[in-house]
Design an enzyme around this catalytic site. Structure first.
Site, PDB file in Angstrom:
ATOM      1  N   HIS A 101     -15.029  38.300  93.337  1.00 25.88           N
ATOM      2  CA  HIS A 101     -14.466  39.395  94.130  1.00 25.88           C
ATOM      3  C   HIS A 101     -15.576  40.286  94.674  1.00 25.88           C
ATOM      4  O   HIS A 101     -15.591  40.651  95.839  1.00 25.88           O
ATOM      5  CB  HIS A 101     -13.506  40.235  93.275  1.00 25.88           C
ATOM      6  CG  HIS A 101     -12.187  39.576  93.033  1.00 25.88           C
ATOM      7  ND1 HIS A 101     -12.037  38.519  92.182  1.00 25.88           N
ATOM      8  CD2 HIS A 101     -10.950  39.824  93.552  1.00 25.88           C
ATOM      9  CE1 HIS A 101     -10.760  38.139  92.178  1.00 25.88           C
ATOM     10  NE2 HIS A 101     -10.085  38.915  92.995  1.00 25.88           N
TER      11      HIS A 101
ATOM     12  N   LYS B 279      -3.036  36.449  84.414  1.00 24.53           N
ATOM     13  CA  LYS B 279      -2.229  36.917  83.290  1.00 24.53           C
ATOM     14  C   LYS B 279      -2.278  38.430  83.194  1.00 24.53           C
ATOM     15  O   LYS B 279      -3.264  39.050  83.569  1.00 24.53           O
ATOM     16  CB  LYS B 279      -2.697  36.280  81.985  1.00 24.53           C
ATOM     17  CG  LYS B 279      -4.005  36.812  81.446  1.00 24.53           C
ATOM     18  CD  LYS B 279      -4.242  36.335  80.027  1.00 24.53           C
ATOM     19  CE  LYS B 279      -5.636  36.649  79.535  1.00 24.53           C
ATOM     20  NZ  LYS B 279      -5.720  37.855  78.715  1.00 24.53           N
TER      21      LYS B 279
HETATM   22  S1  SF4 Z   1      -5.718  33.976  74.309  1.00 25.02           S
HETATM   23 FE1  SF4 Z   1      -7.236  35.487  73.639  1.00 25.02          FE
HETATM   24  S2  SF4 Z   1      -9.203  34.663  74.147  1.00 25.02           S
HETATM   25 FE2  SF4 Z   1      -7.652  33.519  75.314  1.00 25.02          FE
HETATM   26  S3  SF4 Z   1      -7.487  34.571  77.281  1.00 25.02           S
HETATM   27 FE3  SF4 Z   1      -5.969  35.471  75.924  1.00 25.02          FE
HETATM   28  S4  SF4 Z   1      -7.031  37.268  75.020  1.00 25.02           S
HETATM   29 FE4  SF4 Z   1      -8.601  35.930  75.872  1.00 25.02          FE
END
Ligand code: SF4
Lengths: 289, 196
Positions: free
Chosen positions: B35, B103
């Site tokens: 970015h 996410k």
């Molecule tokens: S599961 Fe844990 S280590 Fe994997 S992306 Fe999510 S926060 Fe990060």
């Protein structure tokens, strides 16, 4: 201790830690999936469990963020151990492989090996034991970045502590990849509280706190946080946390430090005990917590 | 439903909040440093090594290995999108991307930019790195590898990468905002449970 054996053991520890989850964590995830009332939440948990399954079969990391590495070492420690641990981390980075995550804080230049000034972080507890015990906790940034410390006025007491923990989890929302395990450090100095909050995560789910009062507090906090409805990945649901783990230490009469360290569902940890005759025993949490 | 590159504005505007989809075809992987560098180049009037228009951007820092046949994906789950909150509205505007996979969701200015320019946010299960890797059929190329493996700009081919939840639509709605409202409503019960 033989340097090669320590290095070899560290590689194996990291392999166990990042490619499989401890059985207590898998059980907790399965149980959560069976209880969830929200369809979105159930599908998130199912995706997590499918993913863990696939990682185990292929022997690859369960999550691409294989973290930065914190080691807890107890036993007859000497100055050479750190070097063996670093060699093990660098080798594991190449062989497993782990993602090279370690960068200079300002230039952001990547060391390429997960080894550099300050990392891996090794915490020593020297003892007179005949064996050396090494536990590794690889910590991803998504959940580590939600770490929070409050220096509460002592008059805030237990209610202030509860409120702070609740606020921290709510503020974090879906960012630390819930369902999380909530590590809490109460008391000590500021840095000790933060350190305890992480170390609290080494105790497996289902194993009660040594202090029965704290077990009740942990269970109450778990139930209360799960009433918030944040849910897996913050998309709503009944499972926001799998458990709360608390460590305490005495503190200054005018202080009440409280720290929270969130551990994502990828709750990776592994322990090995290296005996003087060269035998190595592997497990998923410290043998005598 | 399977979304395929290149995506049209109409196509993403038709997607509904909470809908489950997957993506196939070309996907660009980029996070923090991509970015920053892309916007810097744009502000200097320089071209990017790839054209992102109508593309799908995946917030991810993958683990890749290279052998004689080229790059291979080992793990490629989504990373926390909130870190890109400050840069994403500009990024959407400047480069015309149509979908972001990540996410944790993104903040209001990004939701607004998505509404204005026609873009959606697709939530993938955080950490589902191995499942994602299995859906990535080929690594087509990599740019800016000097930024390091997790920060480089990767160009990949996907086959039904998912399941993805439409968590921010192209009309200003966010599933995360809805959940947040519910959480605020539930806080009273949580506090009561703790005797607060
Ligand atoms: S599961 Fe844990 S280590 Fe994997 S992306 Fe999510 S926060 Fe990060």
């Amino acid at each position: 201790m033989v340097a090669d054996l320590i290095e070899e053991t560290v590689v194996q520890l990291l392999r166990d830690a990042v490619t499989t989850l401890p059985p207590d964590v898998i059980e907790a995830l399965q149980y959560a999936e069976s209880c969830e009332t929200s369809e979105v939440a159930r599908s998130q948990l199912r995706t997590i469990l499918d993913n863990v399954d696939a990682a185990g079969r292929l022997s690859v990391p369960v999550c691409q963020d294989t973290g930065v590495h914190v080691f807890y070492v107890t036993g007859p420690v000497d100055a050479s151990i750190e070097e063996s641990i670093c060699m093990g981390v660098a080798r594991a980075t190449e062989e497993i492989p782990l993602r090279p995550n370690v960068v200079h804080p300002l230039t952001r230049e990547n060391s390429g090996t997960n080894v550099a000034i300050g990392l891996p972080h090794v915490i020593y507890y020297p003892t007179g034991d005949e064996f050396l015990e090494i536990t590794v906790l690889p910590k991803g940034a998504g959940s580590e970045n939600m770490t929070s410390l409050a220096m509460l006025p002592p008059s805030d007491g237990i209610n202030g502590i509860k409120q702070f923990i609740l606020d921290t989890v709510v503020e974090a929302g879906g960012r630390p990849c819930p369902p999380t395990i909530v590590g809490v450090g109460i008391g000590g100095t500021s840095e000790l509280a933060v350190s305890m909050a992480k170390e609290a995560l080494l105790r497996p789910l289902g194993l009660p706190n040594l202090d029965p009062e704290l077990t009740i507090l942990e269970n109450n906090l778990t139930e209360a946080i799960n009433l918030t409805g944040i849910g897996p990945m913050g998309l709503g649901g009944d499972t926001t946390v799998l458990g709360v783990r608390i460590c305490t230490a005495y503190c200054h009469t005018a202080s009440l430090p409280v720290a929270v360290n969130l551990q994502c569902w990828a709750a990776r940890r592994a322990t090995a005990r290296i005996y003087s005759d060269g035998r190595v025993r592997f497990g998923r949490s410290p043998f005598d917590p | 439903m399977i979304l395929e590159y290149p995506l049209s504005k109409n196509k993403v505007q038709a997607l509904q909040l909470g809908q489950i989809v997957s993506v196939s075809g070309t996907v660009f992987i980029g996070r923090d440093e991509v970015h920053m560098r892309a916007l810097e180049r744009r502000h200097q009037g320089k071209l990017l090594p790839v054209d992102l228009e109508d593309g799908i951007l995946y917030h991810c820092g993958p683990i890749m290995t290279r052998d004689s046949r080229g790059w291979k994906v080992i793990a490629a789950g989504p990373t926390t999108s909130a870190r890109m909150n400050k840069l994403e509205p500009d990024f959407i505007k400047e480069f015309g991307i149509r979908a972001i996979i990540g996410k944790g969701g993104m903040s209001r200015p990004t939701v607004e930019a998505m509404k204005e320019h026609g873009c959606v946010y697709l939530a993938f299960t955080g950490g589902a790195a191995v499942l994602a890797a299995q859906k990535i059929t080929r690594v087509r190329g990599v740019e800016w590898l000097d930024l390091g493996m997790p920060e480089a700009l990767w160009i990949i081919e996907a086959d039904s990468l998912g399941p993805l939840t439409v968590a921010i639509d192209a009309h200003g709605n966010s599933l995360y905002d809805n959940v947040e409202k519910e959480v605020q409503g539930n806080l009273e019960a949580a506090r009561l449970r703790l005797g607060l």
